[in-house]
Every structure is written in structure tokens, then in C-alpha cells.
Scaffold this motif. Structure first.
Motif, PDB file in Angstrom:
ATOM      1  N   TYR A  27      32.317-124.618   4.614  1.00 21.09           N
ATOM      2  CA  TYR A  27      32.419-123.389   5.406  1.00 21.09           C
ATOM      3  C   TYR A  27      31.124-122.577   5.339  1.00 21.09           C
ATOM      4  O   TYR A  27      30.667-122.030   6.354  1.00 21.09           O
ATOM      5  CB  TYR A  27      33.611-122.543   4.962  1.00 21.09           C
ATOM      6  CG  TYR A  27      33.786-121.333   5.831  1.00 21.09           C
ATOM      7  CD1 TYR A  27      34.349-121.451   7.095  1.00 21.09           C
ATOM      8  CD2 TYR A  27      33.348-120.086   5.411  1.00 21.09           C
ATOM      9  CE1 TYR A  27      34.486-120.355   7.924  1.00 21.09           C
ATOM     10  CE2 TYR A  27      33.477-118.976   6.230  1.00 21.09           C
ATOM     11  CZ  TYR A  27      34.045-119.118   7.485  1.00 21.09           C
ATOM     12  OH  TYR A  27      34.161-118.025   8.300  1.00 21.09           O
ATOM     13  N   ILE A  28      30.537-122.491   4.155  1.00 25.15           N
ATOM     14  CA  ILE A  28      29.274-121.767   3.999  1.00 25.15           C
ATOM     15  C   ILE A  28      28.189-122.445   4.838  1.00 25.15           C
ATOM     16  O   ILE A  28      27.425-121.782   5.549  1.00 25.15           O
ATOM     17  CB  ILE A  28      28.862-121.675   2.515  1.00 25.15           C
ATOM     18  CG1 ILE A  28      29.858-120.800   1.746  1.00 25.15           C
ATOM     19  CG2 ILE A  28      27.433-121.143   2.364  1.00 25.15           C
ATOM     20  CD1 ILE A  28      29.757-120.928   0.234  1.00 25.15           C
ATOM     21  N   LEU A  29      28.120-123.756   4.770  1.00 23.29           N
ATOM     22  CA  LEU A  29      27.150-124.519   5.556  1.00 23.29           C
ATOM     23  C   LEU A  29      27.382-124.300   7.054  1.00 23.29           C
ATOM     24  O   LEU A  29      26.438-124.028   7.808  1.00 23.29           O
ATOM     25  CB  LEU A  29      27.242-125.998   5.195  1.00 23.29           C
ATOM     26  CG  LEU A  29      26.209-126.930   5.798  1.00 23.29           C
ATOM     27  CD1 LEU A  29      24.795-126.541   5.401  1.00 23.29           C
ATOM     28  CD2 LEU A  29      26.500-128.367   5.371  1.00 23.29           C
ATOM     29  N   ASN A  35      25.596-119.541  12.680  1.00 19.77           N
ATOM     30  CA  ASN A  35      25.440-118.083  12.624  1.00 19.77           C
ATOM     31  C   ASN A  35      26.784-117.367  12.765  1.00 19.77           C
ATOM     32  O   ASN A  35      26.923-116.386  13.484  1.00 19.77           O
ATOM     33  CB  ASN A  35      24.446-117.597  13.687  1.00 19.77           C
ATOM     34  CG  ASN A  35      23.908-116.222  13.373  1.00 19.77           C
ATOM     35  OD1 ASN A  35      23.959-115.767  12.231  1.00 19.77           O
ATOM     36  ND2 ASN A  35      23.392-115.558  14.389  1.00 19.77           N
ATOM     37  N   GLU A  36      27.775-117.885  12.075  1.00 18.96           N
ATOM     38  CA  GLU A  36      29.131-117.317  12.066  1.00 18.96           C
ATOM     39  C   GLU A  36      29.392-116.697  10.688  1.00 18.96           C
ATOM     40  O   GLU A  36      30.330-117.082   9.990  1.00 18.96           O
ATOM     41  CB  GLU A  36      30.164-118.403  12.361  1.00 18.96           C
ATOM     42  CG  GLU A  36      30.047-119.029  13.723  1.00 18.96           C
ATOM     43  CD  GLU A  36      30.642-118.171  14.822  1.00 18.96           C
ATOM     44  OE1 GLU A  36      31.528-117.341  14.514  1.00 18.96           O
ATOM     45  OE2 GLU A  36      30.212-118.331  15.969  1.00 18.96           O
ATOM     46  N   ILE A  37      28.556-115.764  10.304  1.00 20.50           N
ATOM     47  CA  ILE A  37      28.610-115.187   8.963  1.00 20.50           C
ATOM     48  C   ILE A  37      29.568-114.000   8.962  1.00 20.50           C
ATOM     49  O   ILE A  37      29.457-113.097   9.796  1.00 20.50           O
ATOM     50  CB  ILE A  37      27.200-114.771   8.516  1.00 20.50           C
ATOM     51  CG1 ILE A  37      26.301-116.013   8.492  1.00 20.50           C
ATOM     52  CG2 ILE A  37      27.228-114.093   7.156  1.00 20.50           C
ATOM     53  CD1 ILE A  37      24.841-115.739   8.564  1.00 20.50           C
ATOM     54  N   ASN A  38      30.525-114.031   8.057  1.00 20.98           N
ATOM     55  CA  ASN A  38      31.521-112.967   7.964  1.00 20.98           C
ATOM     56  C   ASN A  38      31.911-112.759   6.506  1.00 20.98           C
ATOM     57  O   ASN A  38      31.306-113.342   5.606  1.00 20.98           O
ATOM     58  CB  ASN A  38      32.742-113.300   8.843  1.00 20.98           C
ATOM     59  CG  ASN A  38      33.333-114.652   8.494  1.00 20.98           C
ATOM     60  OD1 ASN A  38      33.511-114.974   7.323  1.00 20.98           O
ATOM     61  ND2 ASN A  38      33.621-115.453   9.505  1.00 20.98           N
ATOM     62  N   ILE A  39      32.903-111.964   6.283  1.00 26.00           N
ATOM     63  CA  ILE A  39      33.335-111.652   4.914  1.00 26.00           C
ATOM     64  C   ILE A  39      33.754-112.909   4.148  1.00 26.00           C
ATOM     65  O   ILE A  39      33.513-113.030   2.942  1.00 26.00           O
ATOM     66  CB  ILE A  39      34.462-110.582   4.907  1.00 26.00           C
ATOM     67  CG1 ILE A  39      34.764-110.110   3.472  1.00 26.00           C
ATOM     68  CG2 ILE A  39      35.727-111.105   5.553  1.00 26.00           C
ATOM     69  CD1 ILE A  39      33.665-109.320   2.849  1.00 26.00           C
ATOM     70  N   TYR A  40      34.328-113.884   4.853  1.00 23.34           N
ATOM     71  CA  TYR A  40      34.758-115.116   4.183  1.00 23.34           C
ATOM     72  C   TYR A  40      33.557-115.938   3.710  1.00 23.34           C
ATOM     73  O   TYR A  40      33.635-116.618   2.691  1.00 23.34           O
ATOM     74  CB  TYR A  40      35.661-115.946   5.094  1.00 23.34           C
ATOM     75  CG  TYR A  40      36.917-115.203   5.466  1.00 23.34           C
ATOM     76  CD1 TYR A  40      37.858-114.865   4.497  1.00 23.34           C
ATOM     77  CD2 TYR A  40      37.153-114.809   6.779  1.00 23.34           C
ATOM     78  CE1 TYR A  40      39.002-114.163   4.827  1.00 23.34           C
ATOM     79  CE2 TYR A  40      38.294-114.106   7.119  1.00 23.34           C
ATOM     80  CZ  TYR A  40      39.215-113.789   6.135  1.00 23.34           C
ATOM     81  OH  TYR A  40      40.342-113.093   6.469  1.00 23.34           O
ATOM     82  N   LEU A 107      21.235-116.799   4.325  1.00 24.62           N
ATOM     83  CA  LEU A 107      20.284-115.746   3.986  1.00 24.62           C
ATOM     84  C   LEU A 107      19.239-115.559   5.079  1.00 24.62           C
ATOM     85  O   LEU A 107      18.899-114.415   5.432  1.00 24.62           O
ATOM     86  CB  LEU A 107      19.625-116.036   2.641  1.00 24.62           C
ATOM     87  CG  LEU A 107      20.543-115.956   1.428  1.00 24.62           C
ATOM     88  CD1 LEU A 107      19.812-116.397   0.164  1.00 24.62           C
ATOM     89  CD2 LEU A 107      21.139-114.571   1.274  1.00 24.62           C
ATOM     90  N   ILE A 108      18.731-116.640   5.637  1.00 20.64           N
ATOM     91  CA  ILE A 108      17.773-116.532   6.745  1.00 20.64           C
ATOM     92  C   ILE A 108      18.397-115.817   7.932  1.00 20.64           C
ATOM     93  O   ILE A 108      17.803-114.912   8.524  1.00 20.64           O
ATOM     94  CB  ILE A 108      17.245-117.931   7.149  1.00 20.64           C
ATOM     95  CG1 ILE A 108      16.293-118.469   6.065  1.00 20.64           C
ATOM     96  CG2 ILE A 108      16.546-117.888   8.514  1.00 20.64           C
ATOM     97  CD1 ILE A 108      15.901-119.922   6.252  1.00 20.64           C
ATOM     98  N   ARG A 109      19.620-116.214   8.282  1.00 23.25           N
ATOM     99  CA  ARG A 109      20.303-115.602   9.436  1.00 23.25           C
ATOM    100  C   ARG A 109      20.589-114.119   9.171  1.00 23.25           C
ATOM    101  O   ARG A 109      20.581-113.306  10.088  1.00 23.25           O
ATOM    102  CB  ARG A 109      21.599-116.332   9.738  1.00 23.25           C
ATOM    103  CG  ARG A 109      21.434-117.789  10.073  1.00 23.25           C
ATOM    104  CD  ARG A 109      21.574-117.994  11.517  1.00 23.25           C
ATOM    105  NE  ARG A 109      21.679-119.420  11.801  1.00 23.25           N
ATOM    106  CZ  ARG A 109      21.353-119.905  12.976  1.00 23.25           C
ATOM    107  NH1 ARG A 109      20.945-119.109  13.929  1.00 23.25           N
ATOM    108  NH2 ARG A 109      21.461-121.182  13.206  1.00 23.25           N
TER     109      ARG A 109
END
Length: 112
Positions: A27-29, A35-40, A107-109
């Protein structure tokens, strides 16, 4: 419960926990790639960091592996988990690499 059944129970629990953490790493990958970064994503990163701390405390062994050792004298890497031996042997290398790639992407995103 006899020793064989205790080992079997540990193997099941260990495998289920392993599946959970692999799903978190994937999921992290995924979050970093798409670019689907959220609280999870951040919760997942925190969980993997906690897992890393546990491994450091136990000298790079899972506590379940230490427990399972009481019930087996097998030299195989998968004596304590339902994985192919090659995957159990290279598990930390494979999934740490995937985690680090995912973390760098996140981190880049986030930063740029």
C-alpha cells in the motif's frame, strides 16, 4: 497443547501477521507510485517503523520466531511460517527494499 500444535499455531499467527505487513508495504509503494498519499499511508509508514523497532530490539528476529524455536530444531528458514523457504530466507531484504522505495516515493511526492 502438544509442541507440534503449538508450533502450528505460531506458524498460522506468524503468516497472518506477515500477510498484513506485506499488504501495508504494498500500500505504501502504491501510494508513492500513484500519488495517492493519505492518512492510511502515514499510518502504514508508522506501523512499519514500529515493526523495525521490534526487530531491532529482538536482534533482527521476529518474536514469533523466537517463540517457535522452542518447538523446533529445524534449520530451514521457513520453520516458523507458511512461506517457501527462499522467500523466508530473503524476506527482510525483499520487503525492506520495497518499503524504502515506497517511502522515498511518498516523501518525494509530499515534499516536492
Amino acid at each position: 497443547m502438544n509442541p507440534a500444535n503449538k508450533l502450528l499455531a505460531i506458524k498460522w499467527v506468524h503468516t497472518l501477521i506477515w500477510i498484513f505487513f506485506v499488504a501495508v508495504i504494498i500500500y505504501i509503494l502504491y501510494s508513492g507510485i500513484f500519488n495517492e498519499i493519505n492518512i492510511y499511508t502515514w499510518i502504514g509508514i508508522g506501523l512499519i517503523i514500529l515493526e523495525g523497532i521490534v526487530l531491532l530490539v529482538f536482534k533482527m528476529f521476529c518474536p514469533l520466531t523466537i517463540m517457535a524455536r522452542k518447538y523446533s530444531d529445524s534449520e530451514k528458514d521457513n520453520f516458523d511460517i507458511f512461506l517457501p523457504n527462499w522467500l523466508a530466507k530473503y524476506n527482510k531484504l525483499i520487503f525492506t527494499t520495497l518499503y524504502v522505495i515506497g517511502l522515498i516515493l511518498v516523501l518525494i511526492r509530499t515534499l516536492f
